[in-house]
Design a protein around this motif. Structure first.
Motif, PDB file in Angstrom:
ATOM      1  N   GLN A 110      11.662   2.502  -1.513  1.00 45.53           N
ATOM      2  CA  GLN A 110      11.896   1.890  -2.813  1.00 45.53           C
ATOM      3  C   GLN A 110      10.685   1.075  -3.256  1.00 45.53           C
ATOM      4  O   GLN A 110      10.322   1.056  -4.436  1.00 45.53           O
ATOM      5  N   ALA A 111      10.031   0.428  -2.290  1.00 43.91           N
ATOM      6  CA  ALA A 111       8.850  -0.378  -2.617  1.00 43.91           C
ATOM      7  C   ALA A 111       7.693   0.489  -3.100  1.00 43.91           C
ATOM      8  O   ALA A 111       6.946   0.092  -4.003  1.00 43.91           O
ATOM      9  N   TRP A 112       7.538   1.697  -2.518  1.00 44.15           N
ATOM     10  CA  TRP A 112       6.490   2.611  -2.988  1.00 44.15           C
ATOM     11  C   TRP A 112       6.775   3.028  -4.438  1.00 44.15           C
ATOM     12  O   TRP A 112       5.855   3.111  -5.266  1.00 44.15           O
ATOM     13  N   ILE A 118       4.042  -3.172   2.332  1.00 41.51           N
ATOM     14  CA  ILE A 118       4.991  -2.053   2.448  1.00 41.51           C
ATOM     15  C   ILE A 118       4.808  -1.340   3.784  1.00 41.51           C
ATOM     16  O   ILE A 118       5.793  -0.970   4.445  1.00 41.51           O
ATOM     17  N   ASN A 119       3.563  -1.150   4.194  1.00 35.00           N
ATOM     18  CA  ASN A 119       3.307  -0.487   5.478  1.00 35.00           C
ATOM     19  C   ASN A 119       3.913  -1.243   6.656  1.00 35.00           C
ATOM     20  O   ASN A 119       4.220  -0.650   7.691  1.00 35.00           O
ATOM     21  N   ASN A 120       4.091  -2.538   6.504  1.00 36.39           N
ATOM     22  CA  ASN A 120       4.642  -3.353   7.587  1.00 36.39           C
ATOM     23  C   ASN A 120       6.156  -3.474   7.535  1.00 36.39           C
ATOM     24  O   ASN A 120       6.755  -4.146   8.377  1.00 36.39           O
ATOM     25  N   MET A 121       6.799  -2.830   6.552  1.00 35.11           N
ATOM     26  CA  MET A 121       8.255  -2.864   6.470  1.00 35.11           C
ATOM     27  C   MET A 121       8.865  -1.979   7.552  1.00 35.11           C
ATOM     28  O   MET A 121       8.476  -0.825   7.715  1.00 35.11           O
ATOM     29  N   GLU A 127      -7.238  -5.783  -5.559  1.00 29.47           N
ATOM     30  CA  GLU A 127      -6.777  -6.603  -4.435  1.00 29.47           C
ATOM     31  C   GLU A 127      -5.256  -6.726  -4.397  1.00 29.47           C
ATOM     32  O   GLU A 127      -4.658  -6.725  -3.317  1.00 29.47           O
ATOM     33  N   ALA A 128      -4.607  -6.849  -5.562  1.00 29.38           N
ATOM     34  CA  ALA A 128      -3.152  -6.966  -5.577  1.00 29.38           C
ATOM     35  C   ALA A 128      -2.496  -5.697  -5.029  1.00 29.38           C
ATOM     36  O   ALA A 128      -1.497  -5.756  -4.287  1.00 29.38           O
ATOM     37  N   THR A 129      -3.073  -4.531  -5.364  1.00 32.40           N
ATOM     38  CA  THR A 129      -2.549  -3.257  -4.852  1.00 32.40           C
ATOM     39  C   THR A 129      -2.746  -3.162  -3.350  1.00 32.40           C
ATOM     40  O   THR A 129      -1.840  -2.750  -2.614  1.00 32.40           O
ATOM     41  N   ILE A 130      -3.916  -3.543  -2.870  1.00 30.96           N
ATOM     42  CA  ILE A 130      -4.198  -3.509  -1.432  1.00 30.96           C
ATOM     43  C   ILE A 130      -3.224  -4.403  -0.671  1.00 30.96           C
ATOM     44  O   ILE A 130      -2.668  -4.012   0.375  1.00 30.96           O
ATOM     45  N   LYS A 131      -2.993  -5.594  -1.183  1.00 36.20           N
ATOM     46  CA  LYS A 131      -2.066  -6.529  -0.527  1.00 36.20           C
ATOM     47  C   LYS A 131      -0.667  -5.928  -0.451  1.00 36.20           C
ATOM     48  O   LYS A 131       0.001  -6.006   0.582  1.00 36.20           O
ATOM     49  N   ARG A 132      -0.217  -5.317  -1.551  1.00 38.10           N
ATOM     50  CA  ARG A 132       1.131  -4.747  -1.565  1.00 38.10           C
ATOM     51  C   ARG A 132       1.230  -3.539  -0.646  1.00 38.10           C
ATOM     52  O   ARG A 132       2.265  -3.336   0.020  1.00 38.10           O
ATOM     53  N   ILE A 133       0.200  -2.720  -0.574  1.00 38.00           N
ATOM     54  CA  ILE A 133       0.195  -1.584   0.357  1.00 38.00           C
ATOM     55  C   ILE A 133       0.402  -2.070   1.787  1.00 38.00           C
ATOM     56  O   ILE A 133       1.207  -1.508   2.549  1.00 38.00           O
ATOM     57  N   ILE A 185       0.367   6.948  -1.807  1.00 39.99           N
ATOM     58  CA  ILE A 185      -0.264   5.832  -2.526  1.00 39.99           C
ATOM     59  C   ILE A 185      -1.434   5.207  -1.768  1.00 39.99           C
ATOM     60  O   ILE A 185      -2.491   4.962  -2.367  1.00 39.99           O
ATOM     61  N   PRO A 186      -1.352   4.954  -0.456  1.00 42.17           N
ATOM     62  CA  PRO A 186      -2.509   4.340   0.220  1.00 42.17           C
ATOM     63  C   PRO A 186      -3.772   5.190   0.159  1.00 42.17           C
ATOM     64  O   PRO A 186      -4.880   4.648   0.103  1.00 42.17           O
TER      65      PRO A 186
END
Length: 580
Positions: free
Chosen positions: A521-523, A510-513, A501-507, A477-478
């Motif tokens: 599951q978040a992906w 998730i990367n920091n999990m 921007e909303a997608t970038i923020k969520r990426i 996804i990234p």
């Protein structure tokens, strides 16, 4: 990584492919429908031809030249497989085994899979002793650092973006060609390399399998010309390379099998013959005469060749057709009209006749309809179906959405690799049902990714796929949907030019999990949200049909190389029967 037909197939061809199947194949079950056996799956997980005998010439028949052999630029299949198995080694690699075993990481140039510290923000690798280049000089940690730095150079486009995404202090870096180096890659001595990352990356060992982490000595730097003559750290070196015609590899006498647990280097020579027609390649390997008995094909068997193969046990026994693990998509150019309008993009989800594209690509024995972006391997073995659109589409719903957007008639361009023309025509005919006129531009496969990756030449729509570099949504996804990855030249993955921007923020979240299960599951959940925004249309999941000659041994489709033949272990049954 990017991956890299005829629509009017006769009913008999489809029947031959499916052999009576009523549904799409489940690659995990090897089924072509309820209770039916998929003929293309007959050799799943098998090694064809037994154990090779050392020696002889193995011929690779291809319709194209390589996209890029420079390890800083190599990020498409099957070139990555060819480069990392034959010409250069990486810090870490994948085991040479079919099936699940092939996904296991093993050290390559490094002594182990790397040591994390600083909470996963620092990774240290130690090189093995005695690893050498083709001229006998030692491979040094500084050479790996140099190639990682080269991957940032604006002129050396097309390669993996992981270094840019992961390394600390890399923002704005333009590579080493002007004498500047990255402080976040340290080489305290000739055998030690340390990577300092901007965030914890638990899977950095898998990242180190990519060609970015192969060595290139600064003394061999030739800029864009390095593509034509990479300096070998693998079991073979280039003897001659006539672009678009022929590449000849011979043994690198300074490669030492004692330092390499993966590559077997059975043949004395590899000869790649380029510029052939796809159907011509199939027919030559099916016949298996002369040098073609010792040949494999570089790109997929043509769909129209299936009736010559699947009903014939002696030929089918020489077919590899493992699941690719990639998603083929119709990328919509979100940066300009008409696809800057979300309603138009949503309409396209309903307009595409995926069932027809599956037929054009070889039918349900070789393909199935895609209903989400993430491939099944990254979503628990089965794709989600967020929008629940029929496989043949919903033209009435598409027309309704286009009318609401004030775009009842559209004319758009579609670029495809020449081998995908039949699938493009299926897309064209499906979109014509809703008033969308599609102009198809077929591009030579060797130049395709350069054309669609240049924002000055990219079309309204692009048809290609994306494959995970290793089993993690962070490799998918990234790269496909993060607007920050878009480049003017060498754009890879985000062919939709999707900036949200909303997608970038969520990426980033998730990367920091720290919990891999939570991140996975978040992906999957983000995939569902992206389907609603429709930056591109998931179309098809494919198998990788590849024929081998009757004198080929040790051939199997490797899971990490999207079902490509693993060149690390392929060879010949009887080298004396080979030619060249």
């Amino acid at each position: 990584m990017t991956k890299r037909t005829q629509l009017a197939l006769a009913t008999a061809l489809v029947a031959a492919l499916a052999l009576g199947a009523s549904g799409c194949s489940d690659p995990k079950k090897g089924s072509a429908g309820a209770g039916a056996s998929n003929p293309a799956a007959a050799n799943d997980g098998k090694i064809l031809g037994g154990t090779p005998v050392k020696g002889g010439t193995l011929t690779i028949l291809s319709n194209q030249d390589f996209a890029h052999l420079d390890p800083a630029r190599n990020w498409v299949m099957p070139t990555m497989d060819f480069g990392t198995r034959l010409l250069y080694r990486t810090l870490v690699t994948f085991k040479a085994e079919p099936g699940k075993g092939g996904s296991e990481l093993v050290p390559d140039l490094a002594t182990d899979l790397g040591t994390p510290s600083n909470g996963g923000r620092t990774w240290t690798f130690t090189l093995k002793e005695g690893v050498k280049y083709e001229d006998g000089s030692p491979i040094k940690a500084q050479d790996i650092k140099y190639n990682v730095e080269r991957s940032f150079a604006p002129d050396l486009t097309g390669g993996p973006d992981y270094a840019a995404q992961y390394l600390a202090g890399a923002e704005g870096y333009k590579g080493p060609l002007q004498g500047k180096h990255l402080d976040s890659v340290k080489t305290p001595d000739d055998r030690t390399i340390v990577f300092e990352l901007k965030r914890p990356v638990a899977e950095f060992s898998a990242t180190a399998t990519l060609p970015t982490f192969a060595p290139v000595p600064q003394s061999q730097e030739k800029g864009t010309q390095y593509d034509s003559r990479p300096f070998s750290s693998g079991p073979y070196k280039i003897e001659s390379y006539d672009r678009d015609k022929k590449l000849v590899l011979v043994r690198n006498e300074h490669w030492d099998v004692k330092t390499d647990t993966v590559r077997k280097a059975y043949p004395d020579k590899f000869v790649v013959v380029m510029g052939l027609k796809g159907g011509q390649i199939d027919d030559r390997i099916i016949a298996g005469e002369g040098a073609d008995a010792s040949a494999v094909q570089y790109v997929d068997m043509r769909p129209e060749s299936a009736p010559k193969v699947l009903p014939k046990p002696e030929i089918k026994a020489r077919l590899i057709a493992e699941t690719k693990g990639c998603t083929e998509m119709l990328f919509l150019n979100n940066s300009r009209a008409p696809f800057d309008d979300p309603k138009v993009r949503e309409a396209m989800q309903y307009a595409v006749d995926k069932e027809a594209v599956v037929t054009a690509g070889g039918g349900p024995a070789l393909n199935e309809v895609a209903t989400a972006y993430l491939p099944p391997a990254l979503s628990g073995g089965k794709q989600a179906d967020t929008l629940k659109i029929a496989p043949a589409g919903d033209p009435a719903k598409a027309k309704e959405l286009l009318k609401a957007a004030g775009k009842e008639k559209l004319k758009v361009s579609l670029a495809v690799s020449s081998g995908d023309k039949g699938q493009a025509e299926a897309i064209q005919q499906g979109l014509a049902r809703v008033g969308v006129e599609v102009v198809i531009d077929t591009v030579d496969p060797g130049a395709y990714y350069d054309v669609i990756g240049d924002l000055s030449t990219t079309p309204d729509m692009t048809y290609t796929g994306w494959c995970p570099d290793y089993p993690s949504g962070s490799t998918w996804i990234p790269f496909v949907f993060d607007g920050r990855t878009i480049k003017d030249k060498g754009n890879q993955g985000n062919y939709s030019q999707f900036r949200d921007e909303a997608t970038i923020k969520r990426i980033d979240e998730i990367n920091n999990m720290a919990d891999a299960k939570q991140a996975n599951q978040a992906w999957i959940e983000l995939d569902a949200e992206l389907m609603k925004k429709s930056p591109s249309i998931p179309v098809m999941l494919e198998r990788k049909p590849l024929l081998v000659g009757p004198n080929i041994a040790g051939a199997f489709g490797h899971p990490a190389w999207t079902g490509e033949i693993d060149y690390a272990t392929v060879g010949l049954k009887d080298p004396s029967k080979s030619q060249g």
